[in-house]
Design a protein around this motif. Sequence first.
Motif, PDB file in Angstrom:
ATOM      1  N   ALA A  23       0.832  -1.270  -0.059  1.00 51.48           N
ATOM      2  CA  ALA A  23      -0.082   0.213   0.139  1.00 51.48           C
ATOM      3  C   ALA A  23       0.968   1.250  -0.050  1.00 51.48           C
ATOM      4  CB  ALA A  23      -0.952   0.044   1.156  1.00 51.48           C
ATOM      5  N   GLU A  24       1.963   1.372   0.580  1.00 53.57           N
ATOM      6  CA  GLU A  24       2.887   2.291   0.910  1.00 53.57           C
ATOM      7  C   GLU A  24       3.643   2.703  -0.667  1.00 53.57           C
ATOM      8  OE1 GLU A  24       3.731   4.505   3.619  1.00 53.57           O
ATOM      9  OE2 GLU A  24       1.980   3.858   3.583  1.00 53.57           O
ATOM     10  N   LYS A  25       3.814   1.465  -1.275  1.00 48.03           N
ATOM     11  CA  LYS A  25       4.409   1.755  -2.624  1.00 48.03           C
ATOM     12  C   LYS A  25       3.353   2.363  -3.671  1.00 48.03           C
ATOM     13  CE  LYS A  25       5.887  -2.540  -2.893  1.00 48.03           C
ATOM     14  NZ  LYS A  25       6.588  -4.025  -3.742  1.00 48.03           N
ATOM     15  N   ILE A  26       2.136   1.794  -3.409  1.00 49.29           N
ATOM     16  CA  ILE A  26       0.888   2.398  -4.312  1.00 49.29           C
ATOM     17  C   ILE A  26       0.836   3.787  -4.055  1.00 49.29           C
ATOM     18  CG2 ILE A  26      -1.594   2.521  -4.579  1.00 49.29           C
ATOM     19  CD1 ILE A  26      -1.487  -0.884  -4.191  1.00 49.29           C
ATOM     20  N   GLN A  27       1.081   4.194  -2.628  1.00 53.53           N
ATOM     21  CA  GLN A  27       0.655   5.403  -2.240  1.00 53.53           C
ATOM     22  C   GLN A  27       1.880   6.466  -3.095  1.00 53.53           C
ATOM     23  OE1 GLN A  27      -2.249   6.826  -0.183  1.00 53.53           O
ATOM     24  NE2 GLN A  27      -1.544   8.375  -1.537  1.00 53.53           N
ATOM     25  N   ALA A  28       2.871   5.980  -3.154  1.00 48.66           N
ATOM     26  CA  ALA A  28       3.967   6.681  -3.567  1.00 48.66           C
ATOM     27  C   ALA A  28       3.921   6.933  -5.040  1.00 48.66           C
ATOM     28  CB  ALA A  28       5.377   6.250  -3.301  1.00 48.66           C
ATOM     29  N   GLU A  34      -8.096  16.709 -20.451  1.00 49.40           N
ATOM     30  CA  GLU A  34      -8.008  15.532 -19.534  1.00 49.40           C
ATOM     31  C   GLU A  34      -7.645  14.355 -19.832  1.00 49.40           C
ATOM     32  OE1 GLU A  34     -11.777  15.380 -17.272  1.00 49.40           O
ATOM     33  OE2 GLU A  34     -12.187  17.469 -16.967  1.00 49.40           O
ATOM     34  N   THR A  35      -7.862  14.132 -21.006  1.00 48.48           N
ATOM     35  CA  THR A  35      -7.243  12.840 -21.906  1.00 48.48           C
ATOM     36  C   THR A  35      -5.736  12.863 -21.763  1.00 48.48           C
ATOM     37  OG1 THR A  35      -9.161  12.697 -23.226  1.00 48.48           O
ATOM     38  CG2 THR A  35      -7.130  11.425 -23.740  1.00 48.48           C
ATOM     39  N   GLU A  36      -5.058  13.865 -22.164  1.00 53.12           N
ATOM     40  CA  GLU A  36      -3.544  13.896 -22.193  1.00 53.12           C
ATOM     41  C   GLU A  36      -3.073  14.134 -20.778  1.00 53.12           C
ATOM     42  OE1 GLU A  36      -3.212  16.794 -26.275  1.00 53.12           O
ATOM     43  OE2 GLU A  36      -3.541  17.704 -24.229  1.00 53.12           O
ATOM     44  N   ALA A  37      -3.838  14.822 -19.777  1.00 52.86           N
ATOM     45  CA  ALA A  37      -3.265  14.693 -18.576  1.00 52.86           C
ATOM     46  C   ALA A  37      -3.584  13.121 -17.776  1.00 52.86           C
ATOM     47  CB  ALA A  37      -4.080  15.758 -17.515  1.00 52.86           C
ATOM     48  N   SER A  38      -4.579  12.633 -18.076  1.00 51.15           N
ATOM     49  CA  SER A  38      -4.702  11.344 -17.612  1.00 51.15           C
ATOM     50  C   SER A  38      -3.641  10.309 -18.279  1.00 51.15           C
ATOM     51  CB  SER A  38      -6.022  10.663 -17.993  1.00 51.15           C
ATOM     52  OG  SER A  38      -7.210  11.236 -17.325  1.00 51.15           O
ATOM     53  N   GLU A  39      -3.216  10.420 -19.393  1.00 57.33           N
ATOM     54  CA  GLU A  39      -2.000   9.521 -19.792  1.00 57.33           C
ATOM     55  C   GLU A  39      -0.782  10.060 -19.048  1.00 57.33           C
ATOM     56  OE1 GLU A  39      -2.011   7.269 -22.113  1.00 57.33           O
ATOM     57  OE2 GLU A  39      -4.220   7.448 -21.808  1.00 57.33           O
ATOM     58  N   ALA A  40      -0.540  11.123 -18.875  1.00 52.07           N
ATOM     59  CA  ALA A  40       0.521  11.605 -18.108  1.00 52.07           C
ATOM     60  C   ALA A  40       0.562  10.839 -16.697  1.00 52.07           C
ATOM     61  CB  ALA A  40       0.747  13.252 -17.793  1.00 52.07           C
ATOM     62  N   ALA A  41      -0.646  10.916 -16.130  1.00 54.00           N
ATOM     63  CA  ALA A  41      -0.895  10.249 -14.775  1.00 54.00           C
ATOM     64  C   ALA A  41      -0.521   8.563 -14.658  1.00 54.00           C
ATOM     65  CB  ALA A  41      -2.314  10.399 -14.289  1.00 54.00           C
ATOM     66  N   LYS A  42      -0.830   7.984 -15.611  1.00 56.05           N
ATOM     67  CA  LYS A  42      -0.525   6.789 -16.019  1.00 56.05           C
ATOM     68  C   LYS A  42       0.933   6.283 -16.416  1.00 56.05           C
ATOM     69  CE  LYS A  42      -4.928   5.636 -18.173  1.00 56.05           C
ATOM     70  NZ  LYS A  42      -5.676   5.079 -19.677  1.00 56.05           N
ATOM     71  N   LYS A  43       1.704   7.141 -16.891  1.00 55.78           N
ATOM     72  CA  LYS A  43       2.838   7.407 -16.963  1.00 55.78           C
ATOM     73  C   LYS A  43       3.858   7.432 -15.768  1.00 55.78           C
ATOM     74  CE  LYS A  43       6.932   9.404 -19.500  1.00 55.78           C
ATOM     75  NZ  LYS A  43       7.234  10.361 -20.523  1.00 55.78           N
ATOM     76  N   PHE A  44       3.311   8.307 -15.242  1.00 56.03           N
ATOM     77  CA  PHE A  44       3.962   8.492 -13.818  1.00 56.03           C
ATOM     78  C   PHE A  44       3.723   7.457 -12.801  1.00 56.03           C
ATOM     79  CE2 PHE A  44       4.230  12.904 -14.906  1.00 56.03           C
ATOM     80  CZ  PHE A  44       5.537  13.458 -14.842  1.00 56.03           C
ATOM     81  N   PHE A  45       2.488   6.764 -12.840  1.00 55.81           N
ATOM     82  CA  PHE A  45       2.170   5.892 -11.835  1.00 55.81           C
ATOM     83  C   PHE A  45       2.809   4.534 -12.068  1.00 55.81           C
ATOM     84  CE2 PHE A  45      -0.225   2.201 -10.470  1.00 55.81           C
ATOM     85  CZ  PHE A  45      -0.656   2.571  -9.184  1.00 55.81           C
ATOM     86  N   TRP A  46       3.098   4.088 -13.630  1.00 57.60           N
ATOM     87  CA  TRP A  46       3.501   2.608 -13.830  1.00 57.60           C
ATOM     88  C   TRP A  46       4.942   2.719 -13.753  1.00 57.60           C
ATOM     89  CZ3 TRP A  46       0.553  -0.824 -12.720  1.00 57.60           C
ATOM     90  CH2 TRP A  46      -0.870  -1.082 -12.693  1.00 57.60           C
ATOM     91  N   SER A  47       5.526   4.066 -13.683  1.00 53.58           N
ATOM     92  CA  SER A  47       6.986   4.249 -13.767  1.00 53.58           C
ATOM     93  C   SER A  47       7.347   4.120 -12.366  1.00 53.58           C
ATOM     94  CB  SER A  47       7.436   5.533 -14.220  1.00 53.58           C
ATOM     95  OG  SER A  47       7.113   5.610 -15.641  1.00 53.58           O
ATOM     96  N   ASN A  48       6.505   4.116 -11.347  1.00 61.81           N
ATOM     97  CA  ASN A  48       6.925   4.190 -10.098  1.00 61.81           C
ATOM     98  C   ASN A  48       6.366   2.899  -9.066  1.00 61.81           C
ATOM     99  OD1 ASN A  48       8.547   6.945  -9.117  1.00 61.81           O
ATOM    100  ND2 ASN A  48       6.878   7.360 -10.646  1.00 61.81           N
ATOM    101  N   TYR A  49       5.608   2.117 -10.066  1.00 66.71           N
ATOM    102  CA  TYR A  49       4.884   0.982  -9.312  1.00 66.71           C
ATOM    103  C   TYR A  49       4.829  -0.210 -10.161  1.00 66.71           C
ATOM    104  CZ  TYR A  49       1.641  -1.827  -6.772  1.00 66.71           C
ATOM    105  OH  TYR A  49       0.734  -3.108  -6.231  1.00 66.71           O
TER     106      TYR A  49
END
Length: 446
Positions: A49-54, A73-88
């Motif tokens: 859960a801590e890794k997910i939170q980070a 919003e679509t482009e910003a959502s893609e950015a969110a996915k990139k940051f999330f899966w790069s860190n988890y």
Amino acid sequence: MRRAKLHAQLRGLARDKDGNFAILGAIAIVPIIAAVGVTLDFVGAYLEAEKIQAALDAAALGSVRAYGEGADETEASEAAKKFFWSNYAMPQESVLVEGGNLADTPTQGALSVAFTRNTIEDVAAAEFSFDYKPIFLERLPLAIRRQSVAARAANAEACILALHQTADRAFDVSGSAAVDLTGCTVISNSNDDQSIYVGGSGKLKAECLYAAGAIYGAAQSVELACDKAVEGASRVPDPFKNKVLPKAAAWVDLSGCGQDFISGGGGNGDCNGTGKTPKTNNEGYVVTLKPGTYQNLDVKRAVNLLPGNYIIDGGRLEFGAQATVTGERVTFFLVNGAEISINGGATFNISPSLEGDWAGFSIVAEHGNVETAIINGNSQSSLTGIVYLPDVAELQYAGNGATSGECIRLIAQEITLTGNSTFKMDCTTELADKGIYYPGAIRLVR
């Protein structure tokens, strides 16, 4: 014999203390192992859960930055996915469940991000959920759900936004112009060495200057309230790029309007349904026009504009040197390459509507309209509202120089101020709570 021997063996076993301890120890260690296993499972779930939170924090921060810099919003959502899966990275054999969002409309097996925007900040809310499969309690998966909310608050309010990214002197105070933007900032997206230019005998007073490139101006010519101008600043995207303009309709027939009042008018007829109009100038007479679509609107004398939208379709909006134009709750829309030219001798008093999709806007050009715009006022003129010309190559503006100032905001590719102008800062009411802001710090809200 055999029975006696069996009884003797049983009595010996009962007297064997080592054997009893081994059995009791084997029985006691079962709950100990179970407790340790459960503890390890919960510790593993907590660490996951801590890794997910980070990763969610990175996704929220990265996506709100992209959203604040102009991504949809679509482009910003893609950015969110990139940051999330790069860190988890999902643990092996984990089972994804519905990735919920804050609106309780989950998407199966996906990161969810929701965006909101108001006049003071942009917000990104990210959420992710899945069933963590424990080692020992593998038939009892542990549900993990985490959220992260990041906000980018507005910083200084701007009166000027020059959108061109490479132009020389994207914002230019030229000649002997004296411009007072007390309380307001100037933003230039150009990375040129003279992104903001104050030269000649021109003078500029402002809250602060933000330029993606460099700023040219003699110390005695520029007065700022901030510690110093900011060079190499972040670019600010077009804040209104997704707004939809009204559609042009059939052109209004101006043939009945007096030829000395409206270009193209013949006079002695019904002028746009507002009454009989004299053919030639009649001292003290005022022509009244209704909202609608005009091929051209070339005003020569006294004209009163009724409240509403005036769409100039492919022609020209022009106020001549003898024009006197009054219009409250009025917005001009320039479509299909329409031009605007307001002569310095013209007297006008124009203010926008404070209701509807374009509340707070006085002059708007559609995207793709690159024609140079000229707006010159005199000491009796007043233009209130947002002048939004996003693709216009250059906006040449000369205000009225009144000490009280005007509630006006200018957006174009390049902006040149050629006359004495005073811009008013406190314009919440006059601009229908619309504003242009230099972005401030990004922070995690939760």
